[in-house]
Scaffold this motif. Sequence first.
Motif, PDB file in Angstrom:
ATOM      1  N   ASP A  44       5.039   2.333  -4.922  1.00  0.00           N
ATOM      2  CA  ASP A  44       4.653   2.902  -6.207  1.00  0.00           C
ATOM      3  C   ASP A  44       3.713   1.920  -6.911  1.00  0.00           C
ATOM      4  OD1 ASP A  44       4.459   3.969  -8.739  1.00  0.00           O
ATOM      5  OD2 ASP A  44       6.620   4.075  -9.106  1.00  0.00           O
ATOM      6  N   PRO A  69      -4.206   5.167  -0.158  1.00  0.00           N
ATOM      7  CA  PRO A  69      -4.607   6.449  -0.750  1.00  0.00           C
ATOM      8  C   PRO A  69      -3.561   7.055  -1.681  1.00  0.00           C
ATOM      9  CG  PRO A  69      -5.187   6.389   1.572  1.00  0.00           C
ATOM     10  CD  PRO A  69      -4.357   5.164   1.312  1.00  0.00           C
ATOM     11  N   SER A  70      -2.274   6.851  -1.388  1.00  0.00           N
ATOM     12  CA  SER A  70      -1.241   7.422  -2.250  1.00  0.00           C
ATOM     13  C   SER A  70      -1.240   6.792  -3.637  1.00  0.00           C
ATOM     14  CB  SER A  70       0.141   7.258  -1.606  1.00  0.00           C
ATOM     15  OG  SER A  70       0.495   5.879  -1.520  1.00  0.00           O
ATOM     16  N   GLN A  71      -1.889   5.646  -3.779  1.00  0.00           N
ATOM     17  CA  GLN A  71      -1.953   4.945  -5.059  1.00  0.00           C
ATOM     18  C   GLN A  71      -3.241   5.238  -5.825  1.00  0.00           C
ATOM     19  OE1 GLN A  71      -1.573   1.129  -3.178  1.00  0.00           O
ATOM     20  NE2 GLN A  71       0.571   0.908  -3.741  1.00  0.00           N
ATOM     21  N   ASP A 105      -6.934  12.356   8.023  1.00  0.00           N
ATOM     22  CA  ASP A 105      -5.997  12.471   6.898  1.00  0.00           C
ATOM     23  C   ASP A 105      -6.743  13.067   5.711  1.00  0.00           C
ATOM     24  OD1 ASP A 105      -4.116  12.206   4.891  1.00  0.00           O
ATOM     25  OD2 ASP A 105      -3.443  10.220   5.541  1.00  0.00           O
ATOM     26  N   ALA A 154      -7.689  12.320  -2.065  1.00  0.00           N
ATOM     27  CA  ALA A 154      -7.142  11.481  -3.137  1.00  0.00           C
ATOM     28  C   ALA A 154      -8.114  10.382  -3.527  1.00  0.00           C
ATOM     29  CB  ALA A 154      -5.810  10.879  -2.697  1.00  0.00           C
ATOM     30  N   ALA A 172      -5.478  12.161   2.140  1.00  0.00           N
ATOM     31  CA  ALA A 172      -5.867  10.821   1.711  1.00  0.00           C
ATOM     32  C   ALA A 172      -7.332  10.785   1.310  1.00  0.00           C
ATOM     33  CB  ALA A 172      -5.597   9.817   2.830  1.00  0.00           C
ATOM     34  N   GLU A 210       0.783  -1.233   0.000  1.00  0.00           N
ATOM     35  CA  GLU A 210       0.000   0.000   0.000  1.00  0.00           C
ATOM     36  C   GLU A 210       0.816   1.285   0.000  1.00  0.00           C
ATOM     37  OE1 GLU A 210      -2.833  -0.328   3.148  1.00  0.00           O
ATOM     38  OE2 GLU A 210      -3.782  -2.096   2.272  1.00  0.00           O
ATOM     39  N   ASP A 211       2.059   1.256   0.451  1.00  0.00           N
ATOM     40  CA  ASP A 211       2.867   2.478   0.461  1.00  0.00           C
ATOM     41  C   ASP A 211       3.903   2.485  -0.664  1.00  0.00           C
ATOM     42  OD1 ASP A 211       4.399   0.467   1.469  1.00  0.00           O
ATOM     43  OD2 ASP A 211       5.133   1.568   3.216  1.00  0.00           O
TER      44      ASP A 211
END
Length: 279
Positions: free
Chosen positions: A115, A144-146, A174, A180, A177, A112-113
């Motif tokens: 790329d 969320p970063s993805q 957050d 996103a 997040a 999940e964290d």
Amino acid sequence: MILDAHCHAWARWPYQPPVPDPTRGSAANLLWEMDRAGVARAVVICAGIGGNPANFADVVACTEGAGDRLVPFVDLDCRWHPTHHAPGAPARWRAALDAAPGLRGVTHYMVEDADAGWLLSEEGLACLQLLEARGLIISLAMGPSQAATVAEAARRVPHLPILLHHLGRVCVGDDAALAAVASAAQAPNLILKLSGHGYAQEDGWDVPLPRVQAMVRALAAAFGPRRLVWGSDWPVCTRFMTYRQALEIVRTHGPDFAQEDRAAVLGGTMAALLAGWRP
């Protein structure tokens, strides 16, 4: 009809610490919980973890005595496998699909964290296109970063329903997040699972989790009720709540949906997806 869009069933309890009864997360116990809560069917997200390498085969065997109540999604190259995002994925995925006639969907857990660019690579897109061509569903664990990358991949395979696990793994407080994942809703074939509420706040014991509910309302507004599906995340949810509470946290305490929209969230949309409907 209530349909659980995200749960698990393991022959052996896969987590630490161990439990006194290692069959605690079995399909038989899942069906018992479903009966007590009035849940008709469930999608079992298979995960070959914690001494359960044959989890998909185990769940398929259990379906024989349960009619069509359990719908297993096969675990494909998830992050715990040594083949995760390794070269040759399209051939591996094709072989797995060929070996599972009648399959309705697959599950894929990403780190999940990390790329998420693999989804947009030649091999990643080929895997998604293979699922799309076969009329399948993918249940995707992401962070969320993805979300932006997942949304772009979704646009490349517009007829592939992509179900996002556990509120997109947004946590209370957050805001970045939340923004996103809400922005990713612009891809019309992304569907959000109202599941895993307990993950969304560290002290996730004050069920029905009012701070999480405020966040859920924002996500529901972004996706719309017809692109939301309820899931219990049983037996993992028992870290925070019972199976019945995992249902009521959406049915009784969730967003103020119209009656027909609530029925869609609690089972109608997932049933339609399993029957071949595409958003």
